[in-house]
Scaffold this motif. Sequence first.
Motif, short mmCIF file in Angstrom:
data_model
loop_
_atom_site.label_atom_id
_atom_site.label_comp_id
_atom_site.label_asym_id
_atom_site.label_seq_id
_atom_site.Cartn_x
_atom_site.Cartn_y
_atom_site.Cartn_z
N ILE A 40 17.48 9.14 80.26
CA ILE A 40 17.93 10.00 81.17
C ILE A 40 16.45 9.94 82.14
N LEU A 41 15.07 9.92 81.53
CA LEU A 41 14.41 9.90 82.26
C LEU A 41 13.98 8.58 83.22
N ASP A 42 14.60 7.51 82.79
CA ASP A 42 14.62 6.20 83.35
C ASP A 42 15.45 6.63 84.80
N LYS A 43 16.78 6.92 84.59
CA LYS A 43 17.52 7.30 85.49
C LYS A 43 16.82 8.18 86.66
N LEU A 44 16.05 9.47 86.19
CA LEU A 44 15.69 10.14 87.03
C LEU A 44 14.32 9.57 87.90
N GLU A 45 13.70 8.56 87.24
CA GLU A 45 12.75 7.83 87.87
C GLU A 45 13.32 6.90 88.92
N ARG A 46 14.41 6.11 88.68
CA ARG A 46 15.00 5.43 89.71
C ARG A 46 15.46 6.26 90.71
N ARG A 47 15.69 7.37 90.76
CA ARG A 47 16.17 8.42 91.84
C ARG A 47 14.80 8.76 92.51
N TRP A 49 12.40 11.11 91.32
CA TRP A 49 12.23 12.65 91.07
C TRP A 49 11.33 12.62 89.95
N VAL A 50 10.91 11.59 89.11
CA VAL A 50 9.71 11.54 88.19
C VAL A 50 9.29 10.17 87.92
N ALA A 51 7.95 10.24 87.57
CA ALA A 51 7.08 8.83 87.47
C ALA A 51 6.50 8.80 86.19
N VAL A 52 6.53 7.68 85.64
CA VAL A 52 5.55 7.29 84.29
C VAL A 52 4.08 7.56 84.72
N ARG A 53 3.41 8.39 84.08
CA ARG A 53 1.87 8.60 84.51
C ARG A 53 1.13 7.66 83.47
N ARG A 54 1.47 7.55 82.33
CA ARG A 54 0.60 6.77 81.41
C ARG A 54 1.70 6.03 80.42
N ARG A 55 1.49 4.69 80.53
CA ARG A 55 2.38 3.92 79.59
C ARG A 55 1.49 2.56 79.31
N ALA A 56 1.61 2.25 77.93
CA ALA A 56 0.82 1.20 77.28
C ALA A 56 1.13 -0.02 78.05
N ILE A 57 0.33 -1.05 78.50
CA ILE A 57 0.57 -2.22 78.94
C ILE A 57 1.01 -3.11 78.09
N THR A 67 2.58 4.61 73.22
CA THR A 67 3.84 3.64 73.85
C THR A 67 5.10 4.34 73.44
N ARG A 68 5.38 5.35 72.43
CA ARG A 68 6.65 5.76 72.23
C ARG A 68 6.71 7.06 72.92
N ASN A 69 5.57 7.56 73.54
CA ASN A 69 5.51 9.20 74.15
C ASN A 69 4.51 9.04 75.47
N PRO A 70 5.38 8.39 76.44
CA PRO A 70 4.63 8.49 77.73
C PRO A 70 4.64 9.69 78.60
N THR A 71 3.78 9.93 79.17
CA THR A 71 3.59 11.07 80.06
C THR A 71 4.06 10.83 81.30
N TRP A 72 5.15 11.70 81.56
CA TRP A 72 5.66 11.90 82.88
C TRP A 72 5.45 12.80 83.85
N CYS A 73 5.33 12.47 85.13
CA CYS A 73 4.89 13.46 86.39
C CYS A 73 6.17 13.79 87.16
N ILE A 74 6.28 14.95 87.58
CA ILE A 74 7.44 15.48 88.04
C ILE A 74 6.95 15.35 89.80
N THR A 75 7.64 14.49 90.29
CA THR A 75 7.49 14.27 91.60
C THR A 75 8.33 14.81 92.81
N ASP A 76 9.60 15.15 92.51
CA ASP A 76 10.25 15.89 93.37
C ASP A 76 11.07 16.91 92.91
#
Length: 179
Positions: A40-47, A49-57, A67-76
């Motif tokens: 669901i968060l990936d779907k909202l990211e494609r729209r 509305w949210v963005a991944v703030r921190r994710r492992a390289i 890696t299992r628990n990224p931080t999400w930033c609400i953009t819209d």
Amino acid sequence: MEMNRTEQIMRVLVDRRPPEVRTETLMEWSGLERKPLLRILDKLERRGWVAVRRRAIKNEKRTGRHTRNPTWCITDVAAMRQALVTPQKDGTQRDRIWKAIRIRNVFTRAEICKLTGISRHSVDDYLRVLTANGHVRVTGRVRQGNVYQLITRQVARPKTREVHKIKEANGNGKKKSEG
């Protein structure tokens, strides 16, 4: 009123308005498991509305919580609130065509006809209108016809002006041209 899982997550984000939120926090708030929540968060990211703030390289050998628990930033938040308020209308043919175009991004007429089950003439008419109004452009040709690409990132179906043929005195159907 029954809410689907996407609406449930959107409602949580709109109501609580966190600037950033971790996946495990959203799991607690919504009661969803990790995998469906990440979808669901990936779907909202494609729209957008949210963005991944921190994710492992990928090449980094870090595992576990980060890696299992990224931080999400609400953009819209405003767009999410608007999507929750406005009723979904998938009834008209043009709405279904627009939804299929947004899913595919690069497509042919035949693909849209197959996805929506709408006649090729109706799809052609709407693609002509979208092209004339600058929402879609022709990027190439394949055996089945033109390859189109979506230009606008608009979520809702755009308001368009119809392209009408004007009958001239001699009876030819030509597009109206400004000269």
